[in-house]
Write an enzyme that holds these catalytic residues in place. Structure first.
Site, PDB file in Angstrom:
ATOM      1  N   CYS A   1       0.849  -1.183   0.000  1.00  0.00           N
ATOM      2  CA  CYS A   1       0.000   0.000   0.000  1.00  0.00           C
ATOM      3  C   CYS A   1       0.882   1.230   0.000  1.00  0.00           C
ATOM      4  O   CYS A   1       1.894   1.286   0.695  1.00  0.00           O
ATOM      5  CB  CYS A   1      -0.942   0.078   1.197  1.00  0.00           C
ATOM      6  SG  CYS A   1      -2.086  -1.277   1.308  1.00  0.00           S
TER       7      CYS A   1
ATOM      8  N   ARG B   1       3.986  -0.166  -4.868  1.00  0.00           N
ATOM      9  CA  ARG B   1       3.747  -0.747  -3.542  1.00  0.00           C
ATOM     10  C   ARG B   1       2.444  -1.542  -3.482  1.00  0.00           C
ATOM     11  O   ARG B   1       2.179  -2.249  -2.500  1.00  0.00           O
ATOM     12  CB  ARG B   1       3.686   0.361  -2.489  1.00  0.00           C
ATOM     13  CG  ARG B   1       4.959   1.144  -2.361  1.00  0.00           C
ATOM     14  CD  ARG B   1       4.791   2.234  -1.337  1.00  0.00           C
ATOM     15  NE  ARG B   1       4.713   1.690  -0.004  1.00  0.00           N
ATOM     16  CZ  ARG B   1       5.743   1.489   0.793  1.00  0.00           C
ATOM     17  NH1 ARG B   1       6.949   1.809   0.381  1.00  0.00           N
ATOM     18  NH2 ARG B   1       5.594   0.984   1.988  1.00  0.00           N
TER      19      ARG B   1
ATOM     20  N   TRP C   1      -2.811  -2.677  -1.732  1.00  0.00           N
ATOM     21  CA  TRP C   1      -2.470  -4.091  -1.940  1.00  0.00           C
ATOM     22  C   TRP C   1      -3.313  -4.835  -0.914  1.00  0.00           C
ATOM     23  O   TRP C   1      -3.048  -4.756   0.288  1.00  0.00           O
ATOM     24  CB  TRP C   1      -0.976  -4.305  -1.691  1.00  0.00           C
ATOM     25  CG  TRP C   1      -0.492  -5.683  -2.035  1.00  0.00           C
ATOM     26  CD1 TRP C   1      -0.021  -6.099  -3.243  1.00  0.00           C
ATOM     27  CD2 TRP C   1      -0.403  -6.812  -1.156  1.00  0.00           C
ATOM     28  NE1 TRP C   1       0.339  -7.427  -3.173  1.00  0.00           N
ATOM     29  CE2 TRP C   1       0.119  -7.893  -1.909  1.00  0.00           C
ATOM     30  CE3 TRP C   1      -0.731  -7.031   0.180  1.00  0.00           C
ATOM     31  CZ2 TRP C   1       0.329  -9.155  -1.363  1.00  0.00           C
ATOM     32  CZ3 TRP C   1      -0.518  -8.294   0.729  1.00  0.00           C
ATOM     33  CH2 TRP C   1       0.007  -9.334  -0.055  1.00  0.00           C
TER      34      TRP C   1
ATOM     35  N   ASN D   1      -1.655   2.070   5.804  1.00  0.00           N
ATOM     36  CA  ASN D   1      -0.797   0.975   5.334  1.00  0.00           C
ATOM     37  C   ASN D   1      -0.457   0.146   6.562  1.00  0.00           C
ATOM     38  O   ASN D   1      -0.026   0.705   7.570  1.00  0.00           O
ATOM     39  CB  ASN D   1       0.468   1.597   4.699  1.00  0.00           C
ATOM     40  CG  ASN D   1       1.514   0.571   4.343  1.00  0.00           C
ATOM     41  OD1 ASN D   1       1.218  -0.604   4.197  1.00  0.00           O
ATOM     42  ND2 ASN D   1       2.744   1.024   4.202  1.00  0.00           N
ATOM     43  N   GLY D   2      -0.668  -1.166   6.486  1.00  0.00           N
ATOM     44  CA  GLY D   2      -0.398  -2.017   7.659  1.00  0.00           C
ATOM     45  C   GLY D   2      -1.601  -2.905   7.912  1.00  0.00           C
ATOM     46  O   GLY D   2      -2.475  -3.049   7.050  1.00  0.00           O
TER      47      GLY D   2
ATOM     48  N   GLU E   1      17.797 -17.183  -8.254  1.00  0.00           N
ATOM     49  CA  GLU E   1      17.382 -15.822  -8.587  1.00  0.00           C
ATOM     50  C   GLU E   1      16.821 -15.758 -10.021  1.00  0.00           C
ATOM     51  O   GLU E   1      15.824 -15.078 -10.270  1.00  0.00           O
ATOM     52  CB  GLU E   1      18.573 -14.868  -8.398  1.00  0.00           C
ATOM     53  CG  GLU E   1      18.339 -13.422  -8.794  1.00  0.00           C
ATOM     54  CD  GLU E   1      17.197 -12.723  -8.061  1.00  0.00           C
ATOM     55  OE1 GLU E   1      16.661 -13.277  -7.086  1.00  0.00           O
ATOM     56  OE2 GLU E   1      16.819 -11.617  -8.501  1.00  0.00           O
TER      57      GLU E   1
ATOM     58  N   LYS F   1      13.065 -14.561 -10.910  1.00  0.00           N
ATOM     59  CA  LYS F   1      12.752 -13.454 -11.829  1.00  0.00           C
ATOM     60  C   LYS F   1      11.707 -13.883 -12.832  1.00  0.00           C
ATOM     61  O   LYS F   1      10.747 -13.173 -13.078  1.00  0.00           O
ATOM     62  CB  LYS F   1      14.002 -12.990 -12.599  1.00  0.00           C
ATOM     63  CG  LYS F   1      15.007 -12.127 -11.883  1.00  0.00           C
ATOM     64  CD  LYS F   1      14.549 -10.760 -11.469  1.00  0.00           C
ATOM     65  CE  LYS F   1      13.791 -10.783 -10.185  1.00  0.00           C
ATOM     66  NZ  LYS F   1      14.417 -10.709  -8.935  1.00  0.00           N
TER      67      LYS F   1
ATOM     68  N   GLU G   1       8.206 -14.436 -11.206  1.00  0.00           N
ATOM     69  CA  GLU G   1       7.594 -13.188 -10.725  1.00  0.00           C
ATOM     70  C   GLU G   1       6.905 -12.410 -11.845  1.00  0.00           C
ATOM     71  O   GLU G   1       5.819 -11.889 -11.654  1.00  0.00           O
ATOM     72  CB  GLU G   1       8.672 -12.251 -10.143  1.00  0.00           C
ATOM     73  CG  GLU G   1       9.092 -12.561  -8.727  1.00  0.00           C
ATOM     74  CD  GLU G   1      10.183 -11.611  -8.252  1.00  0.00           C
ATOM     75  OE1 GLU G   1      10.055 -11.090  -7.134  1.00  0.00           O
ATOM     76  OE2 GLU G   1      11.169 -11.375  -8.981  1.00  0.00           O
TER      77      GLU G   1
ATOM     78  N   HIS H   1      18.025 -35.926  -7.935  1.00  0.00           N
ATOM     79  CA  HIS H   1      17.234 -36.369  -6.785  1.00  0.00           C
ATOM     80  C   HIS H   1      15.785 -35.897  -6.861  1.00  0.00           C
ATOM     81  O   HIS H   1      15.147 -35.698  -5.832  1.00  0.00           O
ATOM     82  CB  HIS H   1      17.898 -35.883  -5.496  1.00  0.00           C
ATOM     83  CG  HIS H   1      19.290 -36.382  -5.352  1.00  0.00           C
ATOM     84  ND1 HIS H   1      19.580 -37.698  -5.091  1.00  0.00           N
ATOM     85  CD2 HIS H   1      20.475 -35.752  -5.504  1.00  0.00           C
ATOM     86  CE1 HIS H   1      20.894 -37.855  -5.053  1.00  0.00           C
ATOM     87  NE2 HIS H   1      21.460 -36.686  -5.306  1.00  0.00           N
TER      88      HIS H   1
ATOM     89  N   LYS I   1       6.248  -4.426  -3.987  1.00  0.00           N
ATOM     90  CA  LYS I   1       7.682  -4.165  -3.885  1.00  0.00           C
ATOM     91  C   LYS I   1       8.162  -4.256  -2.444  1.00  0.00           C
ATOM     92  O   LYS I   1       9.227  -4.759  -2.151  1.00  0.00           O
ATOM     93  CB  LYS I   1       7.951  -2.767  -4.450  1.00  0.00           C
ATOM     94  CG  LYS I   1       9.403  -2.350  -4.431  1.00  0.00           C
ATOM     95  CD  LYS I   1      10.099  -2.918  -5.624  1.00  0.00           C
ATOM     96  CE  LYS I   1      11.580  -2.688  -5.608  1.00  0.00           C
ATOM     97  NZ  LYS I   1      12.272  -3.812  -6.254  1.00  0.00           N
TER      98      LYS I   1
HETATM   99  C1  G6P Z   1       9.237  -8.502  -2.212  1.00  0.00           C
HETATM  100  C2  G6P Z   1       9.743  -7.965  -3.536  1.00  0.00           C
HETATM  101  C3  G6P Z   1      11.066  -8.645  -3.895  1.00  0.00           C
HETATM  102  C4  G6P Z   1      12.063  -8.473  -2.767  1.00  0.00           C
HETATM  103  C5  G6P Z   1      11.512  -8.969  -1.431  1.00  0.00           C
HETATM  104  C6  G6P Z   1      12.407  -8.570  -0.278  1.00  0.00           C
HETATM  105  O1  G6P Z   1       8.873  -9.826  -2.361  1.00  0.00           O
HETATM  106  O2  G6P Z   1       8.786  -8.174  -4.555  1.00  0.00           O
HETATM  107  O3  G6P Z   1      11.575  -8.071  -5.078  1.00  0.00           O
HETATM  108  O4  G6P Z   1      13.226  -9.175  -3.077  1.00  0.00           O
HETATM  109  O5  G6P Z   1      10.239  -8.374  -1.185  1.00  0.00           O
HETATM  110  O6  G6P Z   1      12.423  -7.185  -0.190  1.00  0.00           O
HETATM  111  P1  G6P Z   1      13.562  -6.326   0.478  1.00  0.00           P
HETATM  112  O7  G6P Z   1      13.106  -4.907   0.279  1.00  0.00           O
HETATM  113  O8  G6P Z   1      13.600  -6.709   1.929  1.00  0.00           O
HETATM  114  O9  G6P Z   1      14.829  -6.617  -0.212  1.00  0.00           O
END
Ligand code: G6P
Length: 608
Positions: free
Chosen positions: A2, A27, A74, A100-101, A481, A485, A488, A504, A603
């Site tokens: 949010c 956000r 969100w 937000n929260g 990673e 990516k 996501e 395995h 994010k």
């Molecule tokens: C969310 C974001 C990711 C990020 C993760 C950790 O899931 O979408 O891109 O890696 O949070 O966030 P941070 O700000 O703690 O690195």
């Protein structure tokens, strides 16, 4: 999670809020709304979906007024709908709240308020705040506001406007970030600095349990227990360019292409090349502790967790200190054994991830020194760690993290050299590693030049439903990673695995429909990776290899090869991840996905 933005000044608030919401959209983006104080009435507009839906619904008829609040959501409680979008109001339309929260005890409070005659219009936890303040209001708005905050459990970053005091904004924070911007005869509050940059660079952050009352004459800050607090206004040094797309089609692409610069920025001013040393001012206080630590925990979430894993490989390899990497969400509840001479490092781009914050608090509570590797200056994790370093990657707006990852890995390399040089690393080794690190940005540039070739490969695989990513050693975390990516932003199911572990389990999935991305750079275990590739080929899997320039041998095993420059194995994730970012990006774009704002993600995950 949010985004909230608020304005009080002498300009029209609505357009400032909408522009601000666009900057905060990363956000959360399932619904949005604004509330404007207009001649002592509150006018609201809310819409499901992105900010542009809200703009379209207003069709240029923005509510007039110079005090207002805006929110991009969100969803946590209640589906994305117009009714559940913020701002939320009390029964009489006197009070509007953005939040937000999560209000954890909202159900009990709601029940009690309904009994007292309040009528709720949404399924959200937030709405109870408006009704609770309404219930508690007996002529003193601030008192009602504070009393309400004392009754709610959970987290909040919130702003309230009210017809009782139309020329004021009430703001408070517990667990969810709030930054306040101080302009000329105008004030702002927001979840982060990006909406403020076009108007002011002068900001300060609210602390937990702190509130601010903003009026045209200035700002009063105090705790929610009514004790005065003093704040120092700081200057943020972002440019508008940092928060714009700068001609790129997406923020993610811009951020991928920024990496030669951001990797350099992460090490700028921190290297003493001639002596093979690294100086990290932010860690001075804990340098000895780190050097003598019996164990280092690194805790993080998402992409930052992958950078943490690379940190483990680096620190153990060069510093010979035992390292344990843990998902913050597990660490915080698992009651880990932490001793006094151990260190907890929290890695976070945003510096606000709720689990990572809770994990570091747990570490501190158990007596460990807590250190942060953070991108967002002034964020909660940055402020709550006793020492740390900023990665200086600049604002990362694409939801899928790219440049923050390579900067976090660079920071890990720096910490490793700093400690290792005091333990087992010679000046020559230190110098070699630093020289190679300094060469990385140019090598990243070379890989970025291959973007079109990677797009062609993406074209061939864009309709796949599954992907496997395999790597070994330092490139096992990179495989994780790469898979993250892809899933996501393209919604293709992808898994990362240590290459040899494939036997395995995942090998059962391999047939002609399973593309497998191998990270097969030239290092001590290259031959072993080749064997793993052969195992995939034998089962008709299609192979995409990330390999080193000059390795023509690999072509006989792979359907596609993406060549990258050579570097030390320990630094290779800084290069191998770049084609994986580009592959995920191009696949997602070709599938028509919303790359910067993928579905369901946010994010900055400020809720559990
Ligand atoms: C969310 C974001 C990711 C990020 C993760 C950790 O899931 O979408 O891109 O890696 O949070 O966030 P941070 O700000 O703690 O690195």
């Amino acid at each position: 999670m949010c985004g909230i933005v608020a304005y009080l000044g002498n300009k029209e608030a609505a357009s400032i809020l909408i522009n601000g919401l666009r900057r905060l959209e990363y956000r959360g983006y399932d619904s949005a709304g604004i509330a404007i104080m207009n001649n002592s009435t509150i006018e609201t507009a809310r819409e499901v979906g992105k900010i542009r839906n809200l703009e379209d619904s207003l069709a240029g008829n923005l509510p007039a007024g110079s005090v207002g609040i805006g929110h991009t959501r969100w969803a946590t409680h209640g589906e994305p709908s117009k009714e559940n979008a913020h701002p939320h109001m009390d029964c009489e339309g006197n009070i509007a709240v953005i939040h937000n929260g999560i209000i954890e005890n909202y159900a009990i409070l709601k029940k009690a308020l309904i009994k007292k005659g309040h009528t709720f219009k949404s399924e959200t936890d937030t709405e109870i705040l408006a009704h609770l303040i309404e219930e508690l209001y007996e002529g003193n708005f601030e008192q009602a506001f504070r009393q309400a905050l004392l009754q709610v459990e959970g987290t909040f970053g919130l702003v309230v406007i009210s017809r009782h005091e139309p020329e004021k904004m009430y703001i408070a924070r517990k667990g969810s970030p709030i930054v306040i911007g101080v302009g000329e005869n105008e004030f702002f509050a927001a979840s982060d600095v990006t909406p403020l940059i076009p108007y002011t660079r002068n900001v300060f952050y609210l602390d937990d349990d702190e509130m601010a009352v903003i009026s045209h004459t200035g700002i009063i800050t105090k705790t929610i227990y009514n004790m005065p607090t003093e704040k120092t206004v700081e200057k943020v040094n972002f440019d508008i360019d940092d928060i714009d797309k700068a001609g790129y089609e997406h923020y993610m692409l811009k951020e991928i292409f920024e990496q030669p610069k951001t990797i350099m920025d992460a090490m700028r001013g921190r290297l003493i090349r001639e002596e093979g040393l690294v100086k990290l001012g932010g860690l001075a206080e804990v340098e000895d502790l780190l050097m003598n630590a019996e164990k280092i925990y690194i805790t993080a979430s998402g992409t930052s967790w992958h950078a943490a894993l690379i940190g483990e490989y680096l620190l153990e390899e060069y510093c010979r200190i035992p390292v344990e990497v843990e998902y913050a969400s597990e660490f915080r509840y698992r009651n880990p054994v932490i001793k006094k001479n151990e260190v907890v490092i929290a890695v976070s781009q945003s510096g606000e991830t709720a689990d990572t914050l809770a994990a570091l608090r747990e570490g501190r509570h158990k007596g460990a020194a807590v250190v942060g590797i953070v991108n967002t200056v002034g964020s909660t994790i940055a402020r709550e760690t006793q020492a740390g370093i900023y990665i200086h990657a600049g604002p990362e707006i694409g939801v899928a993290s790219t440049k923050a990852f390579t900067s976090q890995v660079t920071a890990m390399v720096l910490i490793t050299i700093m400690i290792a040089r005091k333990r087992y690393m010679s000046v020559v080794q230190g110098k070699q590693l630093i020289d190679e690190l300094l060469a990385i940005p140019e090598k990243v540039k070379q890989i970025l030049d291959e973007s079109d070739l990677i797009k062609e490969i993406a074209e061939a695989y864009k309709n796949e439903r599954n992907f496997l990513y395999l790597g070994r050693g330092f490139n096992f975390p990179t495989a994780l990673e790469g898979a993250l990516k892809l899933k996501e932003i393209s919604y293709i199911h992808a898994e990362g695995y240590p290459a040899a572990e494939m036997k395995h389990g995942p090998i059962a999935l391999i047939d002609e429909n399973m593309p497998v991305v191998f990270i097969a750079t030239h290092d001590a275990i290259y031959d072993k990776v080749i064997s793993n590739i052969e195992e995939v080929r034998a089962r008709k899997g299609r192979v995409i290899c990330i390999a080193n320039e000059g390795d023509t041998n690999i072509e006989k095993y792979a359907d596609h090869v993406i060549y990258i420059p050579r570097t030390y194995h320990a630094l290779s994730p800084l290069l191998t991840v770049i084609p994986l970012q580009l592959l995920a990006y191009h696949v997602a774009v070709l599938r028509g996905c919303d790359v910067d704002q993928p579905r369901n993600l946010a994010k900055s995950v400020t809720v559990e």
